[in-house]
Each structure stands twice: as C-alpha cells, then as structure tokens.
Scaffold this motif. Structure first.
Motif, mmCIF file in Angstrom:
data_model
loop_
_atom_site.group_PDB
_atom_site.id
_atom_site.type_symbol
_atom_site.label_atom_id
_atom_site.label_comp_id
_atom_site.label_asym_id
_atom_site.label_seq_id
_atom_site.Cartn_x
_atom_site.Cartn_y
_atom_site.Cartn_z
ATOM 1 N N THR A 47 5.140 5.396 5.963
ATOM 2 C CA THR A 47 5.903 4.150 5.948
ATOM 3 C C THR A 47 5.952 3.608 4.512
ATOM 4 O OG1 THR A 47 6.202 2.044 7.085
ATOM 5 C CG2 THR A 47 3.933 2.622 6.487
ATOM 6 N N PHE A 48 6.316 2.375 4.335
ATOM 7 C CA PHE A 48 6.490 1.769 3.006
ATOM 8 C C PHE A 48 5.152 1.781 2.243
ATOM 9 C CE2 PHE A 48 9.959 0.538 5.550
ATOM 10 C CZ PHE A 48 11.026 0.361 4.690
ATOM 11 N N PHE A 49 5.201 2.237 0.996
ATOM 12 C CA PHE A 49 3.965 2.345 0.210
ATOM 13 C C PHE A 49 3.450 0.940 -0.151
ATOM 14 C CE2 PHE A 49 5.797 6.330 -2.180
ATOM 15 C CZ PHE A 49 5.869 7.032 -0.986
ATOM 16 N N ALA B 19 5.948 -4.347 8.596
ATOM 17 C CA ALA B 19 5.643 -2.935 8.330
ATOM 18 C C ALA B 19 4.139 -2.817 8.116
ATOM 19 C CB ALA B 19 6.392 -2.447 7.092
ATOM 20 N N ALA B 20 3.614 -1.598 8.298
ATOM 21 C CA ALA B 20 2.173 -1.354 8.099
ATOM 22 C C ALA B 20 2.005 -0.589 6.783
ATOM 23 C CB ALA B 20 1.609 -0.560 9.272
ATOM 24 N N PHE B 21 2.178 -1.309 5.657
ATOM 25 C CA PHE B 21 2.154 -0.713 4.312
ATOM 26 C C PHE B 21 0.976 0.261 4.175
ATOM 27 C CE2 PHE B 21 4.077 -4.904 4.063
ATOM 28 C CZ PHE B 21 5.286 -4.604 3.454
ATOM 29 N N VAL B 22 1.262 1.419 3.584
ATOM 30 C CA VAL B 22 0.238 2.473 3.514
ATOM 31 C C VAL B 22 -0.125 2.752 2.052
ATOM 32 C CG1 VAL B 22 1.978 4.355 3.635
ATOM 33 C CG2 VAL B 22 -0.379 4.802 4.342
ATOM 34 N N ASP B 23 -1.413 2.955 1.819
ATOM 35 C CA ASP B 23 -1.928 3.247 0.479
ATOM 36 C C ASP B 23 -1.537 4.674 0.080
ATOM 37 O OD1 ASP B 23 -3.414 3.586 -1.832
ATOM 38 O OD2 ASP B 23 -5.374 3.260 -0.871
ATOM 39 N N VAL B 24 -0.946 4.804 -1.097
ATOM 40 C CA VAL B 24 -0.563 6.112 -1.634
ATOM 41 C C VAL B 24 -1.771 7.071 -1.658
ATOM 42 C CG1 VAL B 24 0.000 7.171 -3.865
ATOM 43 C CG2 VAL B 24 1.427 5.322 -2.950
ATOM 44 N N ASN B 25 -2.955 6.554 -1.929
ATOM 45 C CA ASN B 25 -4.133 7.428 -1.984
ATOM 46 C C ASN B 25 -4.476 7.988 -0.603
ATOM 47 O OD1 ASN B 25 -4.446 6.991 -4.750
ATOM 48 N ND2 ASN B 25 -5.496 5.065 -4.345
ATOM 49 N N ASP B 26 -4.227 7.199 0.446
ATOM 50 C CA ASP B 26 -4.438 7.709 1.813
ATOM 51 C C ASP B 26 -3.421 8.803 2.128
ATOM 52 O OD1 ASP B 26 -6.593 6.035 2.312
ATOM 53 O OD2 ASP B 26 -5.347 4.447 3.173
ATOM 54 N N TYR C 159 3.269 14.062 10.910
ATOM 55 C CA TYR C 159 2.322 12.940 10.854
ATOM 56 C C TYR C 159 3.038 11.694 10.355
ATOM 57 C CZ TYR C 159 -1.179 16.618 11.365
ATOM 58 O OH TYR C 159 -1.911 17.696 11.836
ATOM 59 N N GLN C 160 2.927 10.616 11.128
ATOM 60 C CA GLN C 160 3.483 9.329 10.719
ATOM 61 C C GLN C 160 2.344 8.542 10.075
ATOM 62 O OE1 GLN C 160 5.263 7.737 14.401
ATOM 63 N NE2 GLN C 160 7.189 8.490 13.598
ATOM 64 N N LEU C 161 2.487 8.252 8.799
ATOM 65 C CA LEU C 161 1.356 7.705 8.044
ATOM 66 C C LEU C 161 1.553 6.212 7.800
ATOM 67 C CD1 LEU C 161 1.080 10.683 5.533
ATOM 68 C CD2 LEU C 161 -0.085 10.361 7.735
ATOM 69 N N THR C 162 0.634 5.422 8.324
ATOM 70 C CA THR C 162 0.728 3.960 8.170
ATOM 71 C C THR C 162 -0.621 3.401 7.746
ATOM 72 O OG1 THR C 162 -0.014 3.252 10.378
ATOM 73 C CG2 THR C 162 2.304 3.950 10.169
ATOM 74 N N THR D 198 -6.596 2.284 4.259
ATOM 75 C CA THR D 198 -6.895 1.117 3.427
ATOM 76 C C THR D 198 -5.925 -0.016 3.762
ATOM 77 O OG1 THR D 198 -7.386 2.765 1.753
ATOM 78 C CG2 THR D 198 -7.220 0.487 0.989
ATOM 79 N N ASP D 199 -6.403 -1.271 3.711
ATOM 80 C CA ASP D 199 -5.470 -2.365 4.011
ATOM 81 C C ASP D 199 -4.726 -2.817 2.745
ATOM 82 O OD1 ASP D 199 -7.253 -3.980 2.645
ATOM 83 O OD2 ASP D 199 -8.056 -4.928 4.444
ATOM 84 N N LEU D 200 -3.655 -3.587 2.964
ATOM 85 C CA LEU D 200 -2.788 -3.975 1.840
ATOM 86 C C LEU D 200 -3.547 -4.801 0.811
ATOM 87 C CD1 LEU D 200 0.069 -3.990 0.597
ATOM 88 C CD2 LEU D 200 0.473 -6.144 1.815
ATOM 89 N N LYS D 201 -4.399 -5.711 1.274
ATOM 90 C CA LYS D 201 -5.089 -6.592 0.330
ATOM 91 C C LYS D 201 -5.929 -5.777 -0.664
ATOM 92 C CE LYS D 201 -7.665 -10.848 -0.056
ATOM 93 N NZ LYS D 201 -8.259 -11.984 0.634
#
Ligand SMILES: NC(=O)c1ccc[n+]([C@@H]2O[C@H](COP(=O)([O-])OP(=O)(O)OC[C@H]3O[C@@H](n4cnc5c(N)ncnc54)[C@H](OP(=O)(O)O)[C@@H]3O)[C@@H](O)[C@H]2O)c1
Length: 285
Positions: free
Chosen positions: A138-140, A167-174, A193-196, A273-276
């Motif tokens: 999903t959105f980085f 959206a469930a922003f996803v960490d690029v490192n994840d 795989y849907q990555l969120t 990882t969470d967005l914060k």
C-alpha cells in the motif's frame, strides 16, 4: 555454483532498502542502474552494480549473466509501464529466467485504466508461466518525506487528493524485509502478498501525527482535484502528473485502500512498523 539475484530499481527508495536486506542476508546479487558510478555512490563500492536500462535491450545480456532470479521494479510516474518492461520480460522468458518477484501496488486494479499497467504485467507473468511472486504494497510511509518534504516543513501542509478515506501506510523497510525473504527462501512461488502497516489512518490523522512529531502545526486541507491540478500547474509540474496522482489517491478517497493485512508478519515473522515510528525517524530533530 548458485546463481545471483538481479535487483532492478536498486538505487531507488525500495531498491536501496532491498539491497541492504540482501546484504545482511548474505545473498549473492547484482544491483541494476542506468548509471553505474551513481549506483556505487548510492549503494556502496562493495556492491556489484551493472548497467541496465529497461529502454535499452543492449544492456540485458550483461545484466542477466549468471542470474536466476529477478526483483522486478518499474519506475514511478511512468504511463504504459507495461510497454517499458515488455522487452525485458521477453528477454527473461527467452533466456529461461523464470523466477520473478514483481513489485506491484495494492489496489492497482482500481486506479483506473490509465494506471492499468501493474495489472497487465501481473497477468502477463501468470499467463507466461513465470515462477512469479507479486508484492502489492500500500502507500509508503516514506511518501511524506520523499514527496512532501517541502509541503510539510515549509508550508505546514500535506497536500494530496485522498479525501477523508484511510490507508494503512507501510514502512519501506518492512517491504524490503519481505522482498529479501521472498527472493532468498522457498515457498513463495505463485503467491501474492498485500503489504500494509498496522493501522488505518486518514490524511487528517496523519497530519495530526506529523504535528506531534515535528512540533509544528501540520494541516491537511483536503484539496479538490481542481485545486490540486492548479497547485501542481503553478509549481511547474508536467500536466500528466496531477491526473496520475489523482488516480492513485482516488483509491484512498473512495476508501478502497482501507485494508490491513498480516502479510508482513506472515513472511518476516515481525510486526509491521507504525506510521508514527517512521515519521519520527524521518522528521524529528
Ligand atoms: N510510493 C508508493 O506509495 C507506492 C506504493 C505501491 C507501489 N509503488 C510502486 O513502487 C514503484 C516505485 O518504486 P520506488 O519508489 O522505489 O521508485 P524510485 O525511488 O523512484 O526509484 C526508481 C528506480 O527505477 C530505476 N529506473 C528508472 N528508470 C529506469 C529505466 N528506464 N530502466 C531501468 N531502471 C530505471 C532508477 O534507477 P537508476 O536511476 O539508477 O537507473 C531507480 O532505482 C512504482 O512501480 C510504484 O507503482 C509505490
């Protein structure tokens, strides 16, 4: 002797993180770039960088020599990406390089016909019997830093046409950890795989987190498509960019990206990882 992975898009946001993960996994790989010297600067002189351009088939043989797997990532903001990648996919087929991990996008099938390229490529890999895995992030979370740094730090706004959707922003490192696992371990062929990330957030809520992290008020004005087109035109962006981005963000504004999956944890064994946390890394201090 076991063969190597070719990482396309290796010098970009995702590719650099994938290269880092492959190095820590001790995997053998080559990093592709249109500019080998710049590639070494970005990835380190210890990285094998090979000249490669999707638009230049004369680069394909050397890039795929000794390769049995490819991380396939196409550049952003490219209308007709399927046409850009087609000669390289044909080269892989002709040379029997069947294992392809394709970097798509969550909800790509809902972004409108002009952005249908990820779907076309996914279908092609399936129909042509590649040993494919499709990653659909999903959105980085890093989009705030990469695409909105000046808006956020200078204008105090985050400015996209995402409406009030989430959206469930996803960490690029994840994402990169998933990609490295999928490229270096068995059991992922034929999978998608849907990555969120772990939480659904609107842009108003993301702006609130940015306010906490930066210590400055950050506002989400929720622009209409026309306001957005006007702002990008005033900033000198090419005309197609606004419509491309409006189509991308339409899946949030229609609330079609409001999806949380467990796929990051399923593949890596670690919670996403969470967005914060990402914004603290990118904006604090
Ligand atoms: N941002 C998001 O929220 C999001 C979410 C889901 C999916 N995506 C997808 O992620 C992809 C973009 O990834 P990114 O953000 O990591 O991109 P990026 O940081 O813009 O990097 C683009 C990479 O593509 C390479 N490249 C550009 N033109 C090329 C060409 N003609 N031939 C070969 N390589 C070329 C560049 O390498 P050199 O300059 O070194 O050649 C660079 O490494 C897109 O397909 C997009 O749809 C993005």
């Amino acid at each position: 002797m076991s063969k190597k992975i070719l990482v396309t898009g290796a010098t970009g946001t995702i590719g650099k993180a994938v290269v880092k993960e492959l190095k820590s996994a001790g995997a053998a790989f080559k990093a592709a770039s249109r500019n080998v010297a710049a590639g070494h600067e970005k990835l380190g002189s210890d990285t094998e960088v090979v000249a490669f351009d999707f638009a230049d088939p004369t680069t394909f043989n050397a890039a795929t020599e000794g390769i049995d797997r490819v991380f396939l990532l196409g550049p952003p903001l490219t209308l007709e990406l399927d046409k850009l990648l087609a000669p390289f996919i044909a080269h892989l087929q002709i040379n029997g390089i069947k294992r392809v991990v394709y970097f798509s996008a969550l909800g790509a099938e809902k972004m409108g016909d002009s952005l249908g390229f990820h779907n076309i490529i996914e279908e092609q890999l399936k129909l042509e019997n590649f040993d494919y895995t499709i990653l659909k992030p999903t959105f980085f979370a890093q989009n705030f830093k990469n695409y909105e740094w000046e808006n956020i730090t200078e204008r105090g706004i985050t400015f996209v046409t995402a409406g009030e959707g989430k959206a469930a922003f996803v960490d690029v490192n994840d994402i990169a950890k998933v990609a490295a696992k999928v490229l270096t371990t068995d059991g992922h062929i034929g999978k998608q795989y849907q990555l969120t990330g772990p939480e659904l957030l609107s842009y108003a809520e993301a702006a609130q987190i940015l306010t906490e992290v930066t210590g400055k008020p950050i506002f989400y004005p929720n622009p209409s498509p026309d306001q957005y087109r006007g702002a990008l035109a005033a900033a000198g962006a090419p005309a197609f960019v606004a419509d491309y981005m409006i189509n991308v963000y339409s899946i949030i504004s229609r609330n079609e990206a409001a999806i949380i999956t467990k796929d990051v944890e399923l593949v890596t064994g670690q919670k996403p990882t969470d967005l914060k946390t990402v914004l603290q890394r990118d904006f604090a201090g």
